[in-house]
Design an enzyme around this catalytic site. Structure first.
Site: not given
Length: 361
Positions: A59-60, A249, A259
């Protein structure tokens, strides 16, 4: 009367945190979910690199927090009184961590932010710089919580109680420190009695929607239904979904958004059935150096994630060709709005971003 001990859920743990007492990055190993909750305490930069690369932390926003903590821990181990030598070794560590994942811009954003602390304090002692790096890593962690909460507040303005919401992959608490990005309105809505019904795509091939999003929303007590990726059109056509919330992202200057793979499919379906699609993006994911999504690097991962990972036996012929991009790019004209902690950006996105970020064209 004997009280039953409540079993802890994933929501009882921070996804990523810096343990200052033990000089370690502490994460939930997301590759073990939902089967078991395993906390990893990482002190070596190689282990932190591997944790990011192998999606133990993902997850970014969470990657950014982990990178900040990781580079601080690496800097703490640089033993020299010479600030130039320290800076050189810091840059080597930074370059190494930056190779762990290519797409999530938060990784590079956090590392650049940490380097800026060093660069602007080279006249200080090494010990002072290390202390400042620690404070910055903690600040990045704490800011993530506030950023996600603000995204949730803005997102709630776009929906009403009782709405059906759909999300793809995991842009939840497990992708951040708390609240998540795409799930922030869901958590805040639950606190305020909005009674959302949430559909979550399973998200092949890594199944983050099934293993992670469904797990955390269910643990929180939300009304959540898991669906296969190819069922999104069915629930939208039936009118069960009033809004789609996804994370991202990286966002290009024109609003194209990278994404998790399959997001662009959901966006096309949403447009077909007149369902608004909202991208929830901390401003740290907006990359104004990229004109369009065509310039976003797309990570390709191992074929085994498709052919073998979740099966007792291989589910594809040996030696068959496999294409496994981790992300796709959703064109800006499929996105209704991009929700950030600084407000809601609407087309044309470049102008909205420039105003939001106070960037000179």
């Amino acid at each position: 009367m004997r009280m039953e001990k409540k079993e802890k859920s994933i929501l009882d743990y921070e996804t990523v945190s810096l343990d200052l007492e033990h000089h370690a990055l502490v994460i939930i190993d997301q590759t073990q979910l939902p089967g078991k909750i395993e906390m990893l305490s990482l002190t070596d930069i190689k282990d932190i690199w591997e944790a990011i690369r192998l999606l133990k932390v993902r997850g970014a926003p969470a990657i950014g927090v982990a990178a900040a903590a990781g580079i601080y821990l690496a800097a703490e181990k640089i033993h020299t009184e010479d600030t130039q030598v320290f800076y050189s070794e810091f840059q080597q560590a930074k370059k190494y961590l930056a190779t762990s994942r290519p797409t999530a811009v938060n990784l590079f954003w956090a590392l650049d932010r940490m380097e800026n602390v060093v660069r602007t304090h080279l006249t200080e002692s090494v010990a002072k710089i290390q202390s400042l790096l620690q404070k910055e890593a903690v600040r990045i962690h704490d800011e993530d919580i506030e950023v996600c909460r603000k995204i949730g507040e803005y997102a709630l303005e776009l929906v009403k109680p009782g709405d059906g919401l759909l999300t793809h992959c995991n842009a939840g608490q497990l992708a951040t420190v708390k609240y998540g990005t795409a799930t922030a309105p869901m958590y805040l809505g639950m606190e305020r009695g909005y009674d959302f019904h949430i559909f979550t795509d399973e998200t092949r091939p890594l199944l983050q929607g099934a293993r992670l999003t469904a797990s955390e929303l269910h643990a929180a007590g939300m009304d959540v239904t898991l669906i296969c990726d190819n069922m999104s059109a069915s629930v939208m056509k039936k009118g069960l979904v009033q809004a789609v919330f996804v994370g991202c992202d990286r966002v290009a200057a024109n609003g194209d958004t990278a994404n998790k793979i399959g997001t662009s499919v959901v966006a096309c379906v949403a447009k077909q059935y007149g369902v608004p699609l909202y991208v929830c993006a901390p401003t740290s994911t907006i990359d104004m150096t990229l004109e369009t999504g065509e310039e976003i690097p797309i990570e390709e991962r191992d074929p085994e994630e498709i052919t073998e990972m979740w099966y007792q036996a291989r589910m594809a012929p040996e030696s068959v060709k496999v294409y496994n991009p981790c992300f796709d790019v959703t064109d800006h004209d499929l996105i209704t709005a991009i929700i950030t902690e600084k407000g809601i950006a609407r087309p044309p996105y470049r102008q909205a971003f420039e105003k939001m970020l106070q960037v000179t064209p």
